[in-house]
Structure formats: C-alpha cells, structure tokens
Design a protein around this motif. Structure first.
Motif, PDB file in Angstrom:
ATOM      1  N   THR A 150       0.855  -1.188   0.000  1.00 48.07           N
ATOM      2  CA  THR A 150       0.000   0.000   0.000  1.00 48.07           C
ATOM      3  C   THR A 150       0.886   1.232   0.000  1.00 48.07           C
ATOM      4  O   THR A 150       2.101   1.158   0.208  1.00 48.07           O
ATOM      5  CB  THR A 150      -0.910   0.023   1.239  1.00 48.07           C
ATOM      6  OG1 THR A 150      -0.072   0.083   2.393  1.00 48.07           O
ATOM      7  CG2 THR A 150      -1.786  -1.216   1.303  1.00 48.07           C
ATOM      8  N   ARG A 151       0.322   2.395  -0.195  1.00 44.22           N
ATOM      9  CA  ARG A 151       1.106   3.639  -0.210  1.00 44.22           C
ATOM     10  C   ARG A 151       1.832   3.854   1.124  1.00 44.22           C
ATOM     11  O   ARG A 151       2.962   4.267   1.140  1.00 44.22           O
ATOM     12  CB  ARG A 151       0.213   4.832  -0.502  1.00 44.22           C
ATOM     13  CG  ARG A 151      -0.245   4.878  -1.945  1.00 44.22           C
ATOM     14  CD  ARG A 151      -0.564   6.326  -2.305  1.00 44.22           C
ATOM     15  NE  ARG A 151      -0.934   6.439  -3.682  1.00 44.22           N
ATOM     16  CZ  ARG A 151      -0.082   6.713  -4.656  1.00 44.22           C
ATOM     17  NH1 ARG A 151       1.176   6.881  -4.410  1.00 44.22           N
ATOM     18  NH2 ARG A 151      -0.493   6.808  -5.896  1.00 44.22           N
TER      19      ARG A 151
ATOM     20  N   VAL B 181       5.999   4.404   1.779  1.00 42.48           N
ATOM     21  CA  VAL B 181       6.611   5.520   2.494  1.00 42.48           C
ATOM     22  C   VAL B 181       7.521   4.994   3.592  1.00 42.48           C
ATOM     23  O   VAL B 181       8.630   5.477   3.772  1.00 42.48           O
ATOM     24  CB  VAL B 181       5.519   6.454   3.055  1.00 42.48           C
ATOM     25  CG1 VAL B 181       6.117   7.509   3.964  1.00 42.48           C
ATOM     26  CG2 VAL B 181       4.727   7.094   1.927  1.00 42.48           C
ATOM     27  N   VAL B 182       7.060   3.961   4.324  1.00 37.95           N
ATOM     28  CA  VAL B 182       7.860   3.424   5.436  1.00 37.95           C
ATOM     29  C   VAL B 182       9.140   2.781   4.911  1.00 37.95           C
ATOM     30  O   VAL B 182      10.205   2.997   5.457  1.00 37.95           O
ATOM     31  CB  VAL B 182       7.026   2.391   6.251  1.00 37.95           C
ATOM     32  CG1 VAL B 182       7.882   1.662   7.248  1.00 37.95           C
ATOM     33  CG2 VAL B 182       5.848   3.063   6.922  1.00 37.95           C
TER      34      VAL B 182
END
Length: 99
Positions: free
Chosen positions: A90-91, A95-96
């Motif tokens: 997922t988005r 990012v993580v």
C-alpha cells in the motif's frame, strides 16, 4: 476454464460406470441415441434439460445430485487454475520502506 458440458459428461459417465451399466442400457432407457449419449459423456454435446432429466431418470439419479457433483468438480477446477496473487504494498508501506 471450466466447461460445464465436460464436467457434466464426466459426472454422468462416472455414475453409469459406477453402476456397472453400459451406454446401450442407458441410451435405451433414456430414449436417446447411443452416439449422442456418448458425445454427451465426452463433453462434446450439451444436453437439453429434458434430455438430461431423462438420462438422470435412466441412471436412477436425482438431477440435484448430478448438479451438486458438477458444482464440486467445477470448484476444484477453478481452484486449481486460479491465478496466484502476490501482495501489493500500500502507499503507507511504500513511504515506510523509503525512509
């Protein structure tokens, strides 16, 4: 891909053989030609609902049992040929992992 006529033919053939009966016997009792019944069992022809009811009657088998077995076989074929799904990040996971 599941072809209903093939699964149905397999169920009818297995039922007939399981009873130790011949194509000739079932075709005579169902009032269908021997060749046509053979084509139905091989999944080459699609039986009308009336003809299917006659074949089931000749096999002393309820139509509902035949349809249930066809559904079970179709489910097994679908599961065996189902595509493998891979996890898609997922988005927030993107990012993580970028940090």
């Amino acid at each position: 891909m599941v072809l209903l006529r093939e699964e149905l033919g397999d169920v009818l053939r297995d039922a007939r053989r399981g009873q130790g009966r011949t194509l000739r016997d079932i075709s005579a009792r169902a009032s269908v030609s021997l060749g046509y019944l053979s084509e139905i069992e091989r999944g080459e022809k699609e039986a009308s609902s009336e003809l299917l009811a006659s074949i089931c009657s000749a096999l002393d088998m309820p139509l509902s049992i035949v349809f249930t077995e066809v559904a079970h076989r179709a489910r097994r074929v679908e599961r065996a040929s189902a595509p493998v799904t891979l996890p898609v990040p997922t988005r927030s996971e993107d990012v993580v992992s970028a940090a």
